[in-house]
Design a protein around this motif. Sequence first.
Motif, short mmCIF file in Angstrom:
data_model
loop_
_atom_site.label_atom_id
_atom_site.label_comp_id
_atom_site.label_asym_id
_atom_site.label_seq_id
_atom_site.Cartn_x
_atom_site.Cartn_y
_atom_site.Cartn_z
N MET A 14 0.83 -1.20 0.00
CA MET A 14 0.00 0.00 0.00
C MET A 14 0.87 1.26 0.00
O MET A 14 0.63 2.20 -0.74
CB MET A 14 -0.88 0.02 1.27
CG MET A 14 -2.30 -0.44 1.03
SD MET A 14 -3.12 0.47 -0.28
CE MET A 14 -3.80 -0.77 -1.29
N ARG A 15 1.89 1.21 0.84
CA ARG A 15 2.71 2.41 1.00
C ARG A 15 3.39 2.83 -0.29
O ARG A 15 3.69 3.99 -0.49
CB ARG A 15 3.76 2.18 2.09
CG ARG A 15 3.35 2.79 3.40
CD ARG A 15 4.45 2.79 4.44
NE ARG A 15 5.78 2.59 3.92
CZ ARG A 15 6.74 1.98 4.60
NH1 ARG A 15 6.50 1.52 5.78
NH2 ARG A 15 7.95 1.85 4.09
N THR A 16 3.67 1.84 -1.16
CA THR A 16 4.29 2.22 -2.42
C THR A 16 3.26 2.41 -3.51
O THR A 16 3.49 3.14 -4.46
CB THR A 16 5.30 1.14 -2.87
OG1 THR A 16 4.64 -0.11 -2.79
CG2 THR A 16 6.54 1.15 -2.02
N ILE A 17 2.09 1.76 -3.37
CA ILE A 17 1.10 1.82 -4.45
C ILE A 17 0.49 3.22 -4.56
O ILE A 17 0.33 3.76 -5.65
CB ILE A 17 -0.01 0.75 -4.24
CG1 ILE A 17 0.59 -0.63 -4.52
CG2 ILE A 17 -1.19 1.01 -5.15
CD1 ILE A 17 -0.35 -1.76 -4.25
N ILE A 18 0.19 3.84 -3.41
CA ILE A 18 -0.48 5.14 -3.45
C ILE A 18 0.39 6.22 -4.11
O ILE A 18 -0.05 6.88 -5.05
CB ILE A 18 -0.95 5.56 -2.04
CG1 ILE A 18 -2.09 4.60 -1.60
CG2 ILE A 18 -1.45 7.01 -2.03
CD1 ILE A 18 -2.47 4.74 -0.16
N PRO A 19 1.65 6.39 -3.65
CA PRO A 19 2.48 7.39 -4.35
C PRO A 19 2.63 7.06 -5.83
O PRO A 19 2.61 7.96 -6.68
CB PRO A 19 3.82 7.30 -3.64
CG PRO A 19 3.58 6.59 -2.37
CD PRO A 19 2.36 5.77 -2.55
N ALA A 20 2.77 5.76 -6.16
CA ALA A 20 2.94 5.38 -7.57
C ALA A 20 1.71 5.77 -8.37
O ALA A 20 1.82 6.28 -9.49
CB ALA A 20 3.20 3.88 -7.67
N ALA A 21 0.52 5.56 -7.78
CA ALA A 21 -0.71 5.90 -8.48
C ALA A 21 -0.81 7.40 -8.70
O ALA A 21 -1.18 7.86 -9.79
CB ALA A 21 -1.92 5.40 -7.67
N ILE A 22 -0.46 8.18 -7.66
CA ILE A 22 -0.51 9.64 -7.80
C ILE A 22 0.44 10.09 -8.91
O ILE A 22 0.08 10.90 -9.76
CB ILE A 22 -0.13 10.31 -6.45
CG1 ILE A 22 -1.22 10.01 -5.41
CG2 ILE A 22 0.04 11.80 -6.64
CD1 ILE A 22 -0.85 10.45 -4.01
#
Lengths: 313, 418, 257
Positions: free
Chosen positions: B1-9
């Motif tokens: 999760m911690r990497t997915i959100i910044p990646a999505a943004i």
Amino acid sequence: MEFAIISALNGVIYGLLLFMVSAGLTLIFGMMGVLNFAHASFYMLGAYIAYAVSSIFGFWAGLLVAPLIVGGVGMLVERYLLPRVHAHGHAHELLLTFGLALIIEEAVKLFFGDFPVNYQMPESLRFAAFSLFDTNYPFYRLFIGGIAVAMFIALWLLLSRTRTGIIVRAAERLPAMAEALGHNIPVVFMSVFGTGAALAGLAGAVAGAFYPTNPNMGLELGVIVFVVVVVGGLGSLKGSLLASLMIGLFSSYAVGIDWSLATLFDLAGLGGWARAVGGLITMEVSSISGTIPFVLMLLVLLIRPAGLMGERN
Amino acid sequence: MRTIIPAAILLIALLAVPPFLGLGWQNALVNLLIASLFALAFNLLSGQAGLLSFGHAAYFGVGAFATLHLMIAVEDGLPFPTPLLPLAGAGAGLAVGLVAGVFATKRSGVYFALVTLAIAELFHSLAPHLQGWFGGESGISAMRMPWGGFVFGSLLEVYYLTLGWVVLSILVLWAYTRTPFGRLTLALRDNEQRVRFLGYDAHAAKVVVFTISAMFSGVAGALLAISNETANYALFSAHVSAQVVLHTFVGGATIFLGPVIGAVVFTLFAYIVSDLTRSWLFYQGLIFVLVMLYAPIGIGGVIRHHLRHWRSIDWSRLAAPYALAGVGGAMIAGGVVFLTECVAILFGEEYAVAMRDAGDTLPPFEMAGMSWDPLGPASWLPPILLLSIGGLCLHRARDRIKPLWDAIEGGAAKEGTR
Amino acid sequence: MTDAPGNSPYSLRLSGVTKAFGSIPVIQDVDLDIRAGERHAVIGPNGAGKSTLFNLISGLFPLSGGDIRLHGRSIAGLSPHRINRLGLARSFQISNIFHRMSVFENLRIGVLARHGIRFGLFRPVDRMRRINDETDAILARVGLTARAHDLAGDLTYSEQRALEIGMTLTTGADVILLDEPTAGMSREETARAIDLIRTVSEGKTLLMVEHDMSVVFSLCDRVSVLVYGNILATDTPAAISANRAVQEAYLGEEADI
């Protein structure tokens, strides 16, 4: 016949020049396991310093000062920069010297511009050594060869006949032991690095007056020198000499040969077909003489991966 | 999760923002994406497998030329969808990489680096002589052809095509690290001998890694060819190989996205700075050497180090010395830039003419909108002050930062978590 | 005796094995038969060629002469990974592990090899249940479960030695070569290492280089003494320690130190 003899002479002298640069590289690598990527940049630095000095104080002053300054630069690199990355392994030493090569090249462009400079041999050396088949052979080529030979004899005597040489060789095999015996190994290493760099600087100062002196000369020669090291074998001076001469001779002969692969096909009666195919097949050897060293390297990798004189790695 | 959100943004930003940017920035973004993919492909071999290549320009270039040949065929009527053109680059990179890999992996360590360099130089020296394949010295060109509803005439369309391929490739390369072979790649870097004694054919494994790396380099080259619609033998030059080394190791070779950081930083800097100075490559070399000397783990490594110890960092104590270090670093950078630009001007051709006009004396020169006297102390005082005060700041900052970090790392070691 | 492959009472047969580096002979005409299922030690003074012998058997160095048979099949001239796949695994005198990978991953690399998933590129390894379970089992056997996710380079020395032994187990080899597994260990650590070696070599053939005679006594069925590249004697530990020639060779060496 004329072509054969002149090419042989040119090839041997170019080979000796290659050896002058690769000898320092091999010496440093053999002793310290450091492959100095910036070594050919030292060669270029030597040419440019000699050019700058000679334009004010004359050719001979340049020839004398350039190796000293380049040797000094080499010592500083060995003393202050390499130890910082040593703990991270040989790859990082290679990367550091790679970065230094970039900086030296760009610094040279900054000071001298991104174009060849007019570094010339003095008039006193501009004469024909002898005439062969109506061709005047320039003395300066022999001068380059002579300097190279003199340097090796000096280096060889130093390594094999003097106390210094014995200490250097001891430090190469067993640094801790040599240090325990009271020899100052850091100074030995620094001197070896400095000597290797100075040799490259001298080679640049001598050769720069004959071949073009430009900011690409370091990379151009450097790539060939690296091929020499790969072909010659692990830190072997003999291997470097052999490979240098081979590459020098092959390159020199290739310039005058207008055969292509199609010529080979002619023997089989397929020349017409081959010429129709074109591409690599019709390429004349003379036009790809710059490629010969790389092809030689690939062949050696196939047949003797460790290099001509190398042990298994 | 911690990497997915910044990646999505980040992905949303990359999708939504470019239409509002000028052509210059769109072009910079295309180059940035290509450089990122190239660096990642390179790092698969050099960072993950530990096989340092100085000749990746070969596979990048081969990918570009193969794609242009396919584009020419499409111009002539071959029904091939334009968005799939990079497949030509992938295929060419794979084929050439396989052959080159067989040769190069016969040696290891520094020899490997030298052999890769020589293979790239082989292409560089052959290409100008091969009219049919590489278009001689002038190179070859081709036009992007419309496909489906897309014209591929605007830079924006090219940008989205590039973005799609780069994101897809990054995902594939990320997935690669999770596979058994991806783990074996790391093992090769750590201890090749042990790999052999565990029943692996290490040489074959190295050839496979080399080939995959070359294949993705070929995709990056293909994207460049699609964007530029032309290529010449300069793509094989040592300069191209050097750039990817710089990007990767400044960004950090031991972190998956480290090379991307390096590629982004350098491409953006180049875009902003290259109009202002002719010495950009010199600064690049300096930055690279400084990173090698003082932060061999690269920018990404430094960031990861901070994230890892995030909870034990007492920012109230660390912030001040960090700021001091920042000020010192900026001053030293200012001093170095000042001196470098002075040298560039004083040793430049224009100044040589001015000197001759002034009767072989040293006339004042223009820099940053001001006039400087080359012999006046006022001209040399700024860099001397910047360098000395900056150096002092850095020295003080280091003395204060080091014990703080020693405490942080010491605490972590005691917990036994690292 | 005819050795039909796979059907030999001997796991490992060395006949006339010779190795010279340049003109210097290191191993001279060594004959050695290791029976299937036995624990066999090679002892000898420093420089006798014990490690060289291991390097020859495992394929690191090419033979200068002679033949080596593994389960009746000649392995002379084969590369290390081929020999490993035929069922021979080894450890190293100096810890030879993947320092920058986790302990778990160190072992998993070997487990993957055993299952033939050498070049697996299409499935994430974390989802391979059987592989990960097997790795966990080996972790437990060598007592490193608690350290599973630490970097191998951060382990203590004796833990690294245990990992080293674990790695030789992963590939499922039934002939295991251990090169001085207890060297540099304290008395306690050595005792634990002996227990570990005993349990993990159950049902396998073990060949080890060992300096410590007490280790040899508590572990091994037979001992061979290697002196200056020659096998001086092969017998039970008790018989060897009573052997006059061996004592001389050994005491001579001890006296030198």
